[in-house]
Motif scaffolding. Structure first.
Motif, PDB file in Angstrom:
ATOM      1  N   UNK A   3      30.716  42.274  48.378  1.00 21.23           N
ATOM      2  CA  UNK A   3      31.003  41.186  47.444  1.00 21.23           C
ATOM      3  C   UNK A   3      32.054  40.258  48.041  1.00 21.23           C
ATOM      4  N   UNK A   4      32.042  39.009  47.590  1.00 17.28           N
ATOM      5  CA  UNK A   4      33.076  38.049  47.951  1.00 17.28           C
ATOM      6  C   UNK A   4      33.995  37.915  46.742  1.00 17.28           C
ATOM      7  N   UNK A   5      35.194  38.485  46.849  1.00 19.46           N
ATOM      8  CA  UNK A   5      36.114  38.588  45.714  1.00 19.46           C
ATOM      9  C   UNK A   5      36.345  37.246  45.007  1.00 19.46           C
ATOM     10  N   UNK A   6      36.541  36.188  45.774  1.00 16.45           N
ATOM     11  CA  UNK A   6      36.864  34.886  45.187  1.00 16.45           C
ATOM     12  C   UNK A   6      35.735  34.359  44.293  1.00 16.45           C
ATOM     13  N   UNK A   7      34.504  34.804  44.536  1.00 12.12           N
ATOM     14  CA  UNK A   7      33.356  34.323  43.751  1.00 12.12           C
ATOM     15  C   UNK A   7      33.096  35.141  42.484  1.00 12.12           C
ATOM     16  N   UNK A   8      33.884  36.189  42.250  1.00 10.89           N
ATOM     17  CA  UNK A   8      33.618  37.083  41.117  1.00 10.89           C
ATOM     18  C   UNK A   8      34.199  36.584  39.802  1.00 10.89           C
ATOM     19  N   UNK A   9      35.011  35.526  39.856  1.00 14.40           N
ATOM     20  CA  UNK A   9      35.544  34.912  38.648  1.00 14.40           C
ATOM     21  C   UNK A   9      35.463  33.395  38.849  1.00 14.40           C
ATOM     22  N   UNK A  21      42.971  43.048  37.898  1.00 13.52           N
ATOM     23  CA  UNK A  21      42.379  41.956  37.139  1.00 13.52           C
ATOM     24  C   UNK A  21      42.235  40.727  38.027  1.00 13.52           C
ATOM     25  N   UNK A  22      41.055  40.116  37.986  1.00 19.91           N
ATOM     26  CA  UNK A  22      40.820  38.839  38.651  1.00 19.91           C
ATOM     27  C   UNK A  22      41.128  37.712  37.679  1.00 19.91           C
ATOM     28  N   UNK A  23      41.750  36.650  38.167  1.00 22.41           N
ATOM     29  CA  UNK A  23      42.063  35.489  37.342  1.00 22.41           C
ATOM     30  C   UNK A  23      41.601  34.210  38.030  1.00 22.41           C
ATOM     31  N   UNK A  51      51.458  43.015  41.854  1.00 18.94           N
ATOM     32  CA  UNK A  51      51.188  42.308  43.104  1.00 18.94           C
ATOM     33  C   UNK A  51      50.105  41.269  42.879  1.00 18.94           C
ATOM     34  N   UNK A  52      50.381  40.046  43.315  1.00 18.27           N
ATOM     35  CA  UNK A  52      49.396  38.974  43.276  1.00 18.27           C
ATOM     36  C   UNK A  52      48.866  38.772  44.686  1.00 18.27           C
ATOM     37  N   UNK A  53      47.548  38.730  44.821  1.00 23.34           N
ATOM     38  CA  UNK A  53      46.898  38.329  46.060  1.00 23.34           C
ATOM     39  C   UNK A  53      46.177  37.020  45.753  1.00 23.34           C
ATOM     40  N   UNK A  54      46.625  35.923  46.365  1.00 18.81           N
ATOM     41  CA  UNK A  54      46.029  34.608  46.123  1.00 18.81           C
ATOM     42  C   UNK A  54      44.680  34.529  46.832  1.00 18.81           C
ATOM     43  N   UNK A  55      43.637  34.207  46.085  1.00 17.13           N
ATOM     44  CA  UNK A  55      42.279  34.142  46.622  1.00 17.13           C
ATOM     45  C   UNK A  55      41.813  32.717  46.869  1.00 17.13           C
ATOM     46  N   UNK A  56      42.383  31.751  46.129  1.00 16.95           N
ATOM     47  CA  UNK A  56      41.968  30.352  46.248  1.00 16.95           C
ATOM     48  C   UNK A  56      43.059  29.481  45.660  1.00 16.95           C
ATOM     49  N   UNK A  57      43.245  28.310  46.226  1.00 10.97           N
ATOM     50  CA  UNK A  57      44.186  27.350  45.668  1.00 10.97           C
ATOM     51  C   UNK A  57      45.632  27.732  45.907  1.00 10.97           C
ATOM     52  N   UNK A  58      46.457  27.333  44.941  1.00  8.89           N
ATOM     53  CA  UNK A  58      47.905  27.484  45.064  1.00  8.89           C
ATOM     54  C   UNK A  58      48.506  27.705  43.687  1.00  8.89           C
ATOM     55  N   UNK A 103      43.501  27.757  40.791  1.00 14.34           N
ATOM     56  CA  UNK A 103      44.097  28.902  41.466  1.00 14.34           C
ATOM     57  C   UNK A 103      43.390  30.183  41.038  1.00 14.34           C
ATOM     58  N   UNK A 104      42.954  30.979  42.019  1.00 10.51           N
ATOM     59  CA  UNK A 104      42.358  32.284  41.740  1.00 10.51           C
ATOM     60  C   UNK A 104      43.227  33.353  42.372  1.00 10.51           C
ATOM     61  N   UNK A 105      43.353  34.471  41.674  1.00  9.17           N
ATOM     62  CA  UNK A 105      44.172  35.564  42.195  1.00  9.17           C
ATOM     63  C   UNK A 105      43.630  36.900  41.719  1.00  9.17           C
ATOM     64  N   UNK A 106      43.968  37.927  42.511  1.00 13.43           N
ATOM     65  CA  UNK A 106      43.759  39.310  42.098  1.00 13.43           C
ATOM     66  C   UNK A 106      45.134  39.856  41.749  1.00 13.43           C
TER      67      UNK A 106
END
Length: 114
Positions: free
Chosen positions: A15-21, A42-44, A62-69, A103-106
């Protein structure tokens, strides 16, 4: 078959994490993958200018930034996290998240088990 502990996504599949939300106009979208007394995943997806106001948690987050800022406030200190970056918000310290742009994050929260 045994019980699965991760939910709301396909298992045994690449899976591509950033595309799951997905982003939604003027909203924060969340997808819970794990929620237990020990761990939360949780994905946001935050639309621009959306935020989660200041609050505290009894676990390290812990936040892992997946897209944006996103702008992360911990106590009174502000940090900017961008795609590919990570920050940990310590337990019991007030923190907030503000999307300066979409902004997307895990979010991974590890709770005390004492």
């Amino acid at each position: 078959m045994g019980k699965n502990y991760i939910k709301n996504i396909d298992l045994a599949e690449v899976l591509t994490m950033v595309d799951l939300v997905l982003y939604q106009d003027k909203q924060i979208v969340s997808k819970t993958l794990v929620q237990s007394s020990a761990l939360s995943l949780t994905l946001f997806a935050f639309d621009k200018d959306e935020e989660i106001s200041s609050h505290a948690s009894d676990g390290d987050a812990m936040i892992i930034a997946l897209d944006g800022e996103g702008e992360i406030t911990i106590a009174d200190e502000k940090f900017v996290v961008k795609k590919g970056e990570t920050i940990v918000m310590p337990a019991n310290k007030p923190h907030a998240v503000y999307a300066q742009e979409p902004f997307k994050m895990l979010l991974i929260v590890v709770f005390p088990q004492e």
